[in-house]
Design a protein around this motif. Structure first.
Motif, PDB file in Angstrom:
ATOM      1  N   ASN A  91      -1.680  -5.894  -4.899  1.00 16.24           N
ATOM      2  CA  ASN A  91      -2.689  -7.006  -4.293  1.00 16.24           C
ATOM      3  C   ASN A  91      -2.150  -8.276  -4.497  1.00 16.24           C
ATOM      4  O   ASN A  91      -0.969  -8.470  -5.323  1.00 16.24           O
ATOM      5  CB  ASN A  91      -4.153  -6.840  -4.730  1.00 16.24           C
ATOM      6  CG  ASN A  91      -4.263  -7.151  -6.499  1.00 16.24           C
ATOM      7  OD1 ASN A  91      -3.458  -7.993  -7.182  1.00 16.24           O
ATOM      8  ND2 ASN A  91      -4.912  -6.211  -7.165  1.00 16.24           N
ATOM      9  N   ASP A 149      -1.712   1.134  -4.990  1.00 16.33           N
ATOM     10  CA  ASP A 149      -1.684  -0.150  -4.156  1.00 16.33           C
ATOM     11  C   ASP A 149      -1.395  -1.304  -5.139  1.00 16.33           C
ATOM     12  O   ASP A 149      -1.202  -1.474  -6.172  1.00 16.33           O
ATOM     13  CB  ASP A 149      -3.030  -0.298  -3.455  1.00 16.33           C
ATOM     14  CG  ASP A 149      -3.300   0.710  -2.587  1.00 16.33           C
ATOM     15  OD1 ASP A 149      -2.307   1.234  -2.007  1.00 16.33           O
ATOM     16  OD2 ASP A 149      -4.413   0.646  -1.912  1.00 16.33           O
ATOM     17  N   SER A 154       0.679  -1.330  -0.044  1.00 18.16           N
ATOM     18  CA  SER A 154       0.128  -0.091  -0.060  1.00 18.16           C
ATOM     19  C   SER A 154       0.642   1.387  -0.029  1.00 18.16           C
ATOM     20  O   SER A 154       1.826   1.546   0.819  1.00 18.16           O
ATOM     21  CB  SER A 154      -0.885  -0.031   1.067  1.00 18.16           C
ATOM     22  OG  SER A 154      -1.814   0.929   1.333  1.00 18.16           O
ATOM     23  N   HIS A 208      -1.642  -3.911   5.331  1.00 15.68           N
ATOM     24  CA  HIS A 208      -0.792  -3.492   4.245  1.00 15.68           C
ATOM     25  C   HIS A 208       0.374  -4.258   3.713  1.00 15.68           C
ATOM     26  O   HIS A 208       1.225  -3.860   3.126  1.00 15.68           O
ATOM     27  CB  HIS A 208      -0.286  -1.931   4.569  1.00 15.68           C
ATOM     28  CG  HIS A 208      -1.347  -0.902   4.755  1.00 15.68           C
ATOM     29  ND1 HIS A 208      -2.412  -0.847   3.786  1.00 15.68           N
ATOM     30  CD2 HIS A 208      -1.607  -0.293   5.747  1.00 15.68           C
ATOM     31  CE1 HIS A 208      -3.212   0.016   4.654  1.00 15.68           C
ATOM     32  NE2 HIS A 208      -2.699   0.356   5.508  1.00 15.68           N
ATOM     33  N   ALA A 245       4.743   0.353  -0.982  1.00 13.60           N
ATOM     34  CA  ALA A 245       4.446  -0.795  -1.821  1.00 13.60           C
ATOM     35  C   ALA A 245       5.582  -1.259  -2.670  1.00 13.60           C
ATOM     36  O   ALA A 245       6.406  -0.517  -3.224  1.00 13.60           O
ATOM     37  CB  ALA A 245       2.949  -0.217  -2.862  1.00 13.60           C
ATOM     38  N   ARG A 304      -3.873   5.601  -4.594  1.00 16.56           N
ATOM     39  CA  ARG A 304      -2.677   5.403  -3.568  1.00 16.56           C
ATOM     40  C   ARG A 304      -1.713   4.635  -4.165  1.00 16.56           C
ATOM     41  O   ARG A 304      -0.558   4.927  -3.455  1.00 16.56           O
ATOM     42  CB  ARG A 304      -3.316   4.651  -2.383  1.00 16.56           C
ATOM     43  CG  ARG A 304      -4.127   5.625  -1.558  1.00 16.56           C
ATOM     44  CD  ARG A 304      -4.399   5.097   0.015  1.00 16.56           C
ATOM     45  NE  ARG A 304      -4.313   3.789  -0.084  1.00 16.56           N
ATOM     46  CZ  ARG A 304      -4.479   3.085   0.843  1.00 16.56           C
ATOM     47  NH1 ARG A 304      -4.305   3.456   2.091  1.00 16.56           N
ATOM     48  NH2 ARG A 304      -4.569   1.702   0.943  1.00 16.56           N
ATOM     49  N   LYS A 326       1.509  -0.987  -9.698  1.00 13.36           N
ATOM     50  CA  LYS A 326       0.635  -0.585  -8.736  1.00 13.36           C
ATOM     51  C   LYS A 326      -0.408   0.205  -9.347  1.00 13.36           C
ATOM     52  O   LYS A 326      -0.615   0.370 -10.253  1.00 13.36           O
ATOM     53  CB  LYS A 326       1.487   0.610  -8.040  1.00 13.36           C
ATOM     54  CG  LYS A 326       2.561   0.080  -7.177  1.00 13.36           C
ATOM     55  CD  LYS A 326       3.369   0.929  -6.700  1.00 13.36           C
ATOM     56  CE  LYS A 326       2.953   2.222  -5.770  1.00 13.36           C
ATOM     57  NZ  LYS A 326       3.868   3.290  -5.405  1.00 13.36           N
TER      58      LYS A 326
END
Length: 410
Positions: free
Chosen positions: A346, A344, A288, A307, A292, A342, A338
């Motif tokens: 996964n 992020d 995150s 996170h 990240a 923000r 990403k």
């Protein structure tokens, strides 16, 4: 007997005079024309507008200003000349700087001028920066335990030693030589660190990114179990108060092996939230925001915040340390994946990267090579600030010793 001792014995054998600063220099507060926006100009003929934000920490001289004010604004401010001192009187107050430019100062500064008959500029800089004088300014600026701003009257009242100019020159020579040696050493160490990092990255990329001899597989094929952590609801004391369960936060994930965790949650948090234990030697990736893509290995069992994406590696297929290096080598690739406002990651984005997968024996050989480089780089990286800190302490010790004089009794 060294040169400094000889000068002191010849020129001030009975001590040096101690006088209030206000009797040795002209000390005035800066002034701000208001509203300041009315007087800011982009005209090159404008007057330098020197602000605290223009100063780089650790600098001795003020050499530029980001903004200028008009001649009309300058008339409502405090004009200072090249060679004068300015002293911050708020925020990180008491720090002296020598002006390398003409300009105007606002009321967050004090100007110090007219000291030439008593002090060499560089000597005065060392003197005002000394531990003793900094302590005196802090004490005088405090009232009832609350730190107040410095003002001109406080600075005027500070007592300073005034050794002969020849003694000042020799002290400046000694301290400047010490500073040059420290700067030279720091530059050498920084250059060595840069070179070692480049070597490390070259070999890492050769072994893990440009490896054409091993089968490439998806990262998910070597992960036995993956999960995200959780952050128990803030403000719920039952989840945090007197907690004994280690709880790893994203800011601790920074391309490292983590042996000690300093944040904790309670057993109840583990039972009633999504926080869960993971075994030692997982490969952890921050998923995150600004962190990240960074990765780490937990060397102790722990829980993590939400996170972190935590991967337990199938040891029959891959070594956890080898996978850590593979993920580390693809940091830029992870950054490119990403998503969202923000930025992020996964689990799918992480597990979807490809890695070379040689036999376990070859993985161990690669790990051994990269470990040696990692140790070398980190030894220098850790040694560099330690060496710089030691040199700084040495400088401050000798500076304060050189600036301590017997008081001349009248």
């Amino acid at each position: 007997m060294n040169k400094l001792e000889k000068l002191i014995n010849e020129l001030c054998p009975d001590g040096v005079p101690i006088q209030e600063f206000g009797k040795l220099a002209k000390i005035l507060r800066g002034a701000s024309p208001r509203p300041i926006n009315k007087f800011i100009t982009s005209d090159e003929s404008g007057v330098n507008w020197i602000k605290i934000g223009d100063i780089n920490t650790g600098n001795k001289y003020v050499t530029n200003s980001k903004e200028k004010i008009t001649e009309e604004g300058a008339k409502k401010s405090r004009f200072v000349k090249k060679g004068d001192f300015i002293l911050s009187n708020s925020m990180s107050f008491g720090r002296p700087y020598i002006l390398g430019i003409d300009g105007c100062i606002h009321d967050g500064w004090l100007s110090i001028s007219g000291f030439e008959n008593y002090f060499i500029s560089d000597f005065l800089y060392h003197l005002l920066s000394s531990s003793k004088i900094q302590r005196v300014m802090a004490q005088k600026a405090s009232s009832g335990g609350a730190v107040q701003n410095l003002n001109a009257e406080i600075v005027k009242s500070i007592e300073l030693c005034v050794p002969p100019l020849a003694v000042q020159e020799e002290i400046v020579r000694i301290l400047d030589t010490f500073t040059e040696l420290t700067t030279e050493l720091t530059t050498e160490l920084t250059t060595e660190l840069t070179m070692r990092k480049q070597q490390y990255e070259y070999y890492r990329d050769s072994l893990l990114i440009n490896n054409k001899f091993s089968e490439r597989v998806l990262l998910k094929s070597v992960v036995k179990k993956g999960c995200s952590g959780a952050t128990p609801k803030k403000g719920e004391e039952k989840f945090y108060l007197n907690g004994t369960v280690p709880w790893l936060r994203t800011q601790d994930v920074k391309f490292n092996e983590i042996f000690e965790i300093n944040s904790f949650i309670t057993e109840e948090a583990v039972k009633k939230t999504s926080a869960k234990w993971i075994p030692a030697n997982c490969v952890i990736v921050a998923i995150s925001g600004a962190t990240a893509g960074r990765c780490a290995i937990n060397k102790v069992p722990t829980t993590t915040n939400q996170h972190c994406y935590n991967m337990e590696i199938d040891e029959t297929k891959a070594l956890y340390k080898y996978i850590y290096y593979c993920v580390y080598s693809q940091y830029e690739e992870l950054l490119s994946r990403k998503q969202g406002a923000r930025g992020d990651l996964n689990s799918s984005l992480i597990l979807g990267i490809t890695i070379p997968l040689p036999p376990l024996e070859e993985q161990q050989r690669i790990v051994d090579i990269l470990d040696r480089f990692d140790i070398l780089v980190n030894d220098i990286k850790e040694g560099l600030p330690a060496e710089i800190a030691m040199r700084k302490q040495q400088y401050e010790y000798y500076r304060d010793k050189l600036l301590t004089f017997k008081k001349l009794e009248k």
